[in-house]
Design a protein around this motif. Structure first.
Motif, PDB file in Angstrom:
ATOM      1  N   GLU A 145     -38.420  22.635 -21.798  1.00  0.00           N
ATOM      2  CA  GLU A 145     -38.240  23.369 -23.013  1.00  0.00           C
ATOM      3  C   GLU A 145     -37.964  22.403 -24.330  1.00  0.00           C
ATOM      4  O   GLU A 145     -37.070  22.366 -24.843  1.00  0.00           O
ATOM      5  CB  GLU A 145     -37.891  25.053 -22.717  1.00  0.00           C
ATOM      6  CG  GLU A 145     -38.287  25.385 -21.427  1.00  0.00           C
ATOM      7  CD  GLU A 145     -39.555  26.555 -21.661  1.00  0.00           C
ATOM      8  OE1 GLU A 145     -39.960  26.819 -22.649  1.00  0.00           O
ATOM      9  OE2 GLU A 145     -40.344  26.540 -20.771  1.00  0.00           O
ATOM     10  N   VAL A 191     -42.348  39.322 -23.355  1.00  0.00           N
ATOM     11  CA  VAL A 191     -41.958  39.004 -21.654  1.00  0.00           C
ATOM     12  C   VAL A 191     -42.820  37.084 -21.116  1.00  0.00           C
ATOM     13  O   VAL A 191     -42.921  36.552 -22.250  1.00  0.00           O
ATOM     14  CB  VAL A 191     -43.852  38.854 -20.329  1.00  0.00           C
ATOM     15  CG1 VAL A 191     -43.548  38.466 -19.896  1.00  0.00           C
ATOM     16  CG2 VAL A 191     -43.307  41.000 -20.088  1.00  0.00           C
ATOM     17  N   ASP A 192     -41.522  36.647 -21.405  1.00  0.00           N
ATOM     18  CA  ASP A 192     -41.804  34.920 -20.705  1.00  0.00           C
ATOM     19  C   ASP A 192     -40.645  34.579 -19.644  1.00  0.00           C
ATOM     20  O   ASP A 192     -39.561  35.532 -19.214  1.00  0.00           O
ATOM     21  CB  ASP A 192     -40.518  34.365 -21.871  1.00  0.00           C
ATOM     22  CG  ASP A 192     -41.287  33.489 -22.245  1.00  0.00           C
ATOM     23  OD1 ASP A 192     -42.155  32.708 -23.372  1.00  0.00           O
ATOM     24  OD2 ASP A 192     -40.969  31.513 -21.733  1.00  0.00           O
ATOM     25  N   ASP A 193     -40.704  33.180 -19.352  1.00  0.00           N
ATOM     26  CA  ASP A 193     -40.129  32.991 -17.768  1.00  0.00           C
ATOM     27  C   ASP A 193     -39.099  32.236 -18.144  1.00  0.00           C
ATOM     28  O   ASP A 193     -38.421  31.705 -17.525  1.00  0.00           O
ATOM     29  CB  ASP A 193     -41.271  32.141 -17.462  1.00  0.00           C
ATOM     30  CG  ASP A 193     -41.762  31.213 -17.520  1.00  0.00           C
ATOM     31  OD1 ASP A 193     -41.317  30.343 -18.665  1.00  0.00           O
ATOM     32  OD2 ASP A 193     -42.214  30.301 -16.766  1.00  0.00           O
ATOM     33  N   TYR A 194     -38.641  32.212 -19.493  1.00  0.00           N
ATOM     34  CA  TYR A 194     -37.643  31.441 -20.123  1.00  0.00           C
ATOM     35  C   TYR A 194     -36.451  32.339 -21.284  1.00  0.00           C
ATOM     36  O   TYR A 194     -37.408  32.407 -22.134  1.00  0.00           O
ATOM     37  CB  TYR A 194     -38.311  29.398 -20.940  1.00  0.00           C
ATOM     38  CG  TYR A 194     -37.108  28.718 -20.634  1.00  0.00           C
ATOM     39  CD1 TYR A 194     -36.343  28.960 -19.192  1.00  0.00           C
ATOM     40  CD2 TYR A 194     -36.991  28.423 -22.361  1.00  0.00           C
ATOM     41  CE1 TYR A 194     -35.272  27.119 -20.315  1.00  0.00           C
ATOM     42  CE2 TYR A 194     -35.750  27.616 -21.773  1.00  0.00           C
ATOM     43  CZ  TYR A 194     -35.283  27.159 -21.113  1.00  0.00           C
ATOM     44  OH  TYR A 194     -34.111  26.748 -21.135  1.00  0.00           O
ATOM     45  N   GLU A 195     -35.442  32.575 -20.487  1.00  0.00           N
ATOM     46  CA  GLU A 195     -34.353  33.543 -21.133  1.00  0.00           C
ATOM     47  C   GLU A 195     -34.819  32.808 -22.194  1.00  0.00           C
ATOM     48  O   GLU A 195     -34.635  34.119 -23.662  1.00  0.00           O
ATOM     49  CB  GLU A 195     -32.975  33.516 -20.448  1.00  0.00           C
ATOM     50  CG  GLU A 195     -32.330  34.328 -20.969  1.00  0.00           C
ATOM     51  CD  GLU A 195     -31.017  34.389 -21.841  1.00  0.00           C
ATOM     52  OE1 GLU A 195     -31.121  32.901 -22.207  1.00  0.00           O
ATOM     53  OE2 GLU A 195     -31.074  34.939 -22.865  1.00  0.00           O
TER      54      GLU A 195
END
Ligand code: ADP
Length: 199
Positions: free
Chosen positions: A24, A178-182
């Motif tokens: 990322e 909403v995301d898949d990465y903190e």
């Protein structure tokens, strides 16, 4: 120049590379950083390209986070602090001051594995020097590295960061992020909160 455009424009090609590696690439700008600055965006680009390029190169998993915050500011101008943090291989403490020398690489094996000339950091130090700062590094083997520098800029006439759209007051509005990465969630949360929203 517009800081956001300069930095995101610089990061775009590097983001392609990091995506290929599954890393990322994050960019976070402090809320009090002015949108427009007077100074040398070309040198800033060169410094960031080198540091972020290295961060992506020496990181196999996790993320590379680029951030900019206000170090100091007064009537004459502003000093910004840029940091490039990675979760990569890190650098041994006894090698830390050598890496800024021309043609210096932490070791030959690594250079074969990662390529490069050993010139990037020497050149970056020179560029950052021209921007009024010094490149610093903080690193731990196996955990990652943070390269940072400060740079001086002047402020154009209207130095205020344009505020959030005023037509619509966003304060108190609840938002779902909403995301898949903190780390992305945290950046979006800060941003929402800076506009008065509740994430
Ligand atoms: P190059 O990347 O072309 O080898 P640089 O001068 O940019 O040359 O970097 C010198 C050396 O410092 C690199 O070869 C590498 O060993 C080390 N290095 C630089 N950045 C990082 C980083 N983010 N993580 C780990 N090692 C790094």
């Amino acid at each position: 120049f517009t800081l956001w455009e300069t930095v995101t424009g610089t990061l775009k090609p590097l983001a392609l590379l990091s995506r290929k590696k599954g890393i990322e690439l994050l960019y976070e700008e402090g809320v009090d950083v002015p949108e427009r600055l007077r100074g040398d965006p070309v040198r800033l680009r060169q410094a960031l390209t080198n540091l972020v390029g290295n961060a992506v190169k020496f990181t196999e998993s996790g993320c590379v986070r680029v951030s900019v915050d206000v170090a100091t500011s007064d009537d004459d101008g502003i000093r910004l602090r840029f940091a490039v943090q990675d979760t990569g291989i890190g650098i041994r403490e006894d090698k830390l001051d050598r890496i800024f020398g021309a043609f210096d690489q932490v070791d030959g094996t690594m250079s074969r594995r990662f390529g490069g000339t050993g010139l990037g950091l020497a050149i970056t130090s020179g560029i950052v020097d021209l921007l009024g700062g010094t490149v610093e590094v903080d690193s731990e083997v196996g955990r990652g590295s943070t390269f940072s520098f400060e740079a001086d800029f002047a402020l154009p006439g209207e130095h205020k960061r344009p505020s959030a759209p005023r037509e619509r007051d966003l304060s108190g509005i609840r938002v779902l992020v909403v995301d898949d990465y903190e780390p992305n969630l945290r950046i979006m949360e800060d941003f929402a909160e800076c506009l008065g929203m509740v994430a």
